[in-house]
Design a protein around this motif. Structure first.
Motif, PDB file in Angstrom:
ATOM      1  N   GLY A 172      50.667  44.686  36.612  1.00  0.00           N
ATOM      2  CA  GLY A 172      49.668  45.742  36.743  1.00  0.00           C
ATOM      3  C   GLY A 172      48.273  45.167  36.919  1.00  0.00           C
ATOM      4  N   ASN A 173      47.272  46.029  36.780  1.00  0.00           N
ATOM      5  CA  ASN A 173      45.891  45.571  36.939  1.00  0.00           C
ATOM      6  C   ASN A 173      45.442  44.764  35.725  1.00  0.00           C
ATOM      7  OD1 ASN A 173      45.265  46.595  39.487  1.00  0.00           O
ATOM      8  ND2 ASN A 173      44.783  48.626  38.674  1.00  0.00           N
ATOM      9  N   ILE A 174      44.697  43.719  35.992  1.00  0.00           N
ATOM     10  CA  ILE A 174      44.073  42.887  34.970  1.00  0.00           C
ATOM     11  C   ILE A 174      42.560  42.986  35.180  1.00  0.00           C
ATOM     12  CG2 ILE A 174      43.806  40.529  34.073  1.00  0.00           C
ATOM     13  CD1 ILE A 174      46.586  41.616  33.612  1.00  0.00           C
ATOM     14  N   PRO A 175      41.753  43.154  34.125  1.00  0.00           N
ATOM     15  CA  PRO A 175      40.298  43.185  34.313  1.00  0.00           C
ATOM     16  C   PRO A 175      39.828  41.993  35.140  1.00  0.00           C
ATOM     17  CG  PRO A 175      40.841  43.738  32.049  1.00  0.00           C
ATOM     18  CD  PRO A 175      42.138  43.323  32.709  1.00  0.00           C
ATOM     19  N   ASN A 176      38.912  42.267  36.068  1.00  0.00           N
ATOM     20  CA  ASN A 176      38.522  41.242  37.027  1.00  0.00           C
ATOM     21  C   ASN A 176      37.996  39.972  36.366  1.00  0.00           C
ATOM     22  OD1 ASN A 176      38.181  40.572  39.888  1.00  0.00           O
ATOM     23  ND2 ASN A 176      35.998  40.503  39.402  1.00  0.00           N
ATOM     24  N   ASP A 177      37.308  40.124  35.209  1.00  0.00           N
ATOM     25  CA  ASP A 177      36.765  38.935  34.557  1.00  0.00           C
ATOM     26  C   ASP A 177      37.839  38.110  33.847  1.00  0.00           C
ATOM     27  OD1 ASP A 177      37.317  40.737  32.557  1.00  0.00           O
ATOM     28  OD2 ASP A 177      35.423  40.478  31.495  1.00  0.00           O
ATOM     29  N   GLN A 178      39.079  38.613  33.817  1.00  0.00           N
ATOM     30  CA  GLN A 178      40.175  37.874  33.202  1.00  0.00           C
ATOM     31  C   GLN A 178      41.144  37.283  34.224  1.00  0.00           C
ATOM     32  OE1 GLN A 178      42.147  40.109  30.057  1.00  0.00           O
ATOM     33  NE2 GLN A 178      40.230  41.169  29.546  1.00  0.00           N
ATOM     34  N   VAL A 179      41.019  37.704  35.475  1.00  0.00           N
ATOM     35  CA  VAL A 179      41.950  37.229  36.507  1.00  0.00           C
ATOM     36  C   VAL A 179      41.924  35.710  36.621  1.00  0.00           C
ATOM     37  CG1 VAL A 179      42.400  37.210  38.997  1.00  0.00           C
ATOM     38  CG2 VAL A 179      41.948  39.369  37.835  1.00  0.00           C
ATOM     39  N   LYS A 180      40.744  35.124  36.489  1.00  0.00           N
ATOM     40  CA  LYS A 180      40.619  33.670  36.638  1.00  0.00           C
ATOM     41  C   LYS A 180      41.481  32.920  35.628  1.00  0.00           C
ATOM     42  CE  LYS A 180      36.419  33.420  33.787  1.00  0.00           C
ATOM     43  NZ  LYS A 180      37.004  32.615  32.694  1.00  0.00           N
ATOM     44  N   LEU A 220      41.830  34.475  47.576  1.00  0.00           N
ATOM     45  CA  LEU A 220      42.125  33.097  47.972  1.00  0.00           C
ATOM     46  C   LEU A 220      41.039  32.153  47.473  1.00  0.00           C
ATOM     47  CD1 LEU A 220      43.394  33.601  51.641  1.00  0.00           C
ATOM     48  CD2 LEU A 220      44.715  33.519  49.525  1.00  0.00           C
ATOM     49  N   ALA A 221      39.780  32.560  47.641  1.00  0.00           N
ATOM     50  CA  ALA A 221      38.676  31.747  47.126  1.00  0.00           C
ATOM     51  C   ALA A 221      38.733  31.659  45.607  1.00  0.00           C
ATOM     52  CB  ALA A 221      37.347  32.341  47.569  1.00  0.00           C
ATOM     53  N   GLU A 222      39.097  32.756  44.952  1.00  0.00           N
ATOM     54  CA  GLU A 222      39.210  32.755  43.496  1.00  0.00           C
ATOM     55  C   GLU A 222      40.300  31.786  43.044  1.00  0.00           C
ATOM     56  OE1 GLU A 222      39.844  36.827  42.490  1.00  0.00           O
ATOM     57  OE2 GLU A 222      37.738  37.396  42.823  1.00  0.00           O
ATOM     58  N   ALA A 223      41.415  31.773  43.753  1.00  0.00           N
ATOM     59  CA  ALA A 223      42.499  30.852  43.407  1.00  0.00           C
ATOM     60  C   ALA A 223      42.052  29.402  43.568  1.00  0.00           C
ATOM     61  CB  ALA A 223      43.721  31.134  44.282  1.00  0.00           C
ATOM     62  N   LEU A 224      41.372  29.110  44.658  1.00  0.00           N
ATOM     63  CA  LEU A 224      40.909  27.746  44.896  1.00  0.00           C
ATOM     64  C   LEU A 224      39.920  27.304  43.822  1.00  0.00           C
ATOM     65  CD1 LEU A 224      40.424  27.768  48.787  1.00  0.00           C
ATOM     66  CD2 LEU A 224      42.407  26.984  47.471  1.00  0.00           C
ATOM     67  N   ALA A 225      39.040  28.220  43.391  1.00  0.00           N
ATOM     68  CA  ALA A 225      38.070  27.890  42.348  1.00  0.00           C
ATOM     69  C   ALA A 225      38.761  27.557  41.031  1.00  0.00           C
ATOM     70  CB  ALA A 225      37.094  29.047  42.154  1.00  0.00           C
ATOM     71  N   ALA A 226      39.953  28.114  40.835  1.00  0.00           N
ATOM     72  CA  ALA A 226      40.736  27.800  39.640  1.00  0.00           C
ATOM     73  C   ALA A 226      41.528  26.508  39.807  1.00  0.00           C
ATOM     74  CB  ALA A 226      41.692  28.956  39.328  1.00  0.00           C
ATOM     75  N   GLY A 227      41.389  25.876  40.974  1.00  0.00           N
ATOM     76  CA  GLY A 227      42.146  24.661  41.244  1.00  0.00           C
ATOM     77  C   GLY A 227      43.614  24.947  41.506  1.00  0.00           C
ATOM     78  N   THR A 228      43.891  26.131  42.063  1.00  0.00           N
ATOM     79  CA  THR A 228      45.269  26.540  42.328  1.00  0.00           C
ATOM     80  C   THR A 228      45.518  26.570  43.832  1.00  0.00           C
ATOM     81  OG1 THR A 228      45.196  27.931  40.346  1.00  0.00           O
ATOM     82  CG2 THR A 228      46.995  28.313  41.888  1.00  0.00           C
TER      83      THR A 228
END
Length: 431
Positions: free
Chosen positions: A296-304, A326-334
């Motif tokens: 389901g949905n996760i608060p945006n500030d917790q997705v990282k 995609l950019a968010e995933a890359l910033a997490a090193g994923t």
């Protein structure tokens, strides 16, 4: 500068456009500009629930650094939860009568879009438009344009004509009446120009705030232990559960991955939408219901934190203009394994921070396996984090400020920068 941003959707609605508008507005405020976001109201049908919703929205708006002014919307909603803005947004006009803005930045070509053009002409204000969405891929949200197996040939042909002729023609008309068009990726820039748009088009992706580059290792480990179901690898994807996100392919790819790799992995699907129930049924039919968790949905500030917990990010959408996640995933090193498409092709460097594949389940599954190999994973994680640096909101805000000034002082000029020039100027601005 005093900037008016007009949007058809905003928080609490969860989606790429609201996130993009919010981040741009808040970063521009940090640079000392005054930003007013004109956004629709969101209401619930149930009285008590609606009262709670209005209090939550008001509290969030008051806490935010950008000023938010809500205009009335229609009670009817789209299938994905988006509202239909009111036909005559009087709240917007009232503010423009009282205040003077330097720029209008509109984020949709329909509903508030034509009003933005009208306000720009009336008050002599430059109008900037961000081309967030490939609207030809979203017609199915409007009931009269929805086709099914039993739909007549005439209706199918009519919808196809609208997708291939009418929408491009309207977008060309709208863009050519703006003073500057912002494309989230180079691929979108070329597509926009291919429509015959003569207005200057600059590449401006949605950025990431600094929180996306900070890792909470303990929280990530907790999520991994909880969500991996005891498997060696945790894979994750984030998006609305809608037709245009191509989840049918993703689920078939996961089934193929299990056939090739065995069951030593688990997939976490973050997001909600109208196709959730159907996708659960599809997963069961494919025999992978125990391999997939619909979170389901996760608060945006917790997705990282969920991205930090995962080994790999999976993506199959072909309708993105950029793909913020995609950019968010890359910033997490994923690292990311995605299907070739506009948006994905601009951010994923094949073999470095992820892989791009044809829309073939066997090829996609093979690249997932290749990325998860120990000798590749750590190298690609490091490359993913480094490549995400180009999407820091603080850098992009400086570039956006420059684009506004270009639009104001060189209105009508066609000499707007390329992506390479943007990166160079952004780096110079931070020295």
């Amino acid at each position: 500068m005093k900037i008016a941003m007009l949007t058809n959707n905003y928080r609490p609605f969860v989606g790429g456009v609201p996130i993009s508008v919010e981040r741009q507005a808040q970063e521009l405020v940090k640079l000392g500009h005054q930003v007013t976001v004109f956004a629709p109201m969101y209401e619930s049908d149930e009285k008590e629930q609606n009262e709670r919703l209005q209090k939550e929205i008001q509290a969030e708006d008051e806490r935010s650094p950008e000023r938010v002014i809500r205009y009335h919307s229609q009670k009817k909603k789209m299938d994905n939860g988006m509202v239909y803005p009111g036909i005559y947004p009087a709240e917007i006009f009232d503010v423009f009568e009282r205040e003077r803005f330097d720029y209008i930045h509109v984020h949709h070509p329909m509903f508030v879009g034509p009003w933005a053009l009208w306000l720009g002409r009336k008050y002599g204000i430059p109008v900037i438009y961000t081309y967030h969405t490939r609207y030809e891929d979203y017609l199915h949200y409007i009931p009269c344009f929805r086709t099914r197996e039993e739909s007549t040939v005439v209706k199918r042909k009519a919808v196809e004509w609208i997708q291939k002729k009418v929408i491009p023609a309207y977008m060309r008309w709208f863009c050519n009446r703006c003073d500057l068009v912002l494309a989230p990726s180079e691929g979108m820039q070329q597509m926009i120009k291919g429509y015959g748009v003569n207005t200057p088009v600059a590449v401006f992706p949605t950025g990431l705030d600094e929180s996306f580059f900070r890792k909470n290792a303990r929280r990530a480990q907790e999520i991994r232990e909880t969500c991996s179901r005891g498997k060696r690898h945790l894979l994750v994807t984030v998006s609305r559960l809608e037709k245009e996100k191509n989840y049918g392919f993703l689920l078939r790819g996961i089934a193929e991955l299990e056939r090739k790799m065995g069951d030593d992995f688990h997939v976490l699907i973050i997001g909600d939408g109208s196709q959730k129930a159907e996708l659960k049924v599809r997963a069961s039919i494919l025999g992978i219901r125990d391999k997939v968790t619909f979170a389901g949905n996760i608060p945006n500030d917790q997705v990282k934190d969920y991205l930090n917990a995962a080994d790999l990010f999976l993506f199959a959408s072909k309708s993105e203009t950029q793909g913020i996640v995609l950019a968010e995933a890359l910033a997490a090193g994923t690292p990311v394994v995605a299907v070739h498409a506009v948006g994905s092709d601009d951010i994923i460097r094949n073999g470095e921070n992820g892989f791009l594949t044809a829309e073939r389940e066997d090829e996609w599954a093979e690249k997932v396996i290749e990325t998860l190999q120990e000798e590749n994973l750590e190298r690609m994680k490091s490359a993913a984090f480094i490549s995400a640096g180009n999407y820091r909101s603080s850098r992009l805000a400086i570039y956006e400020e420059m684009l506004y000034n270009q639009c104001g002082f060189r209105k009508g000029d066609r000499l707007y920068e390329t992506e390479e020039g943007r990166r160079e100027r952004s780096a110079m601005a931070l020295r």
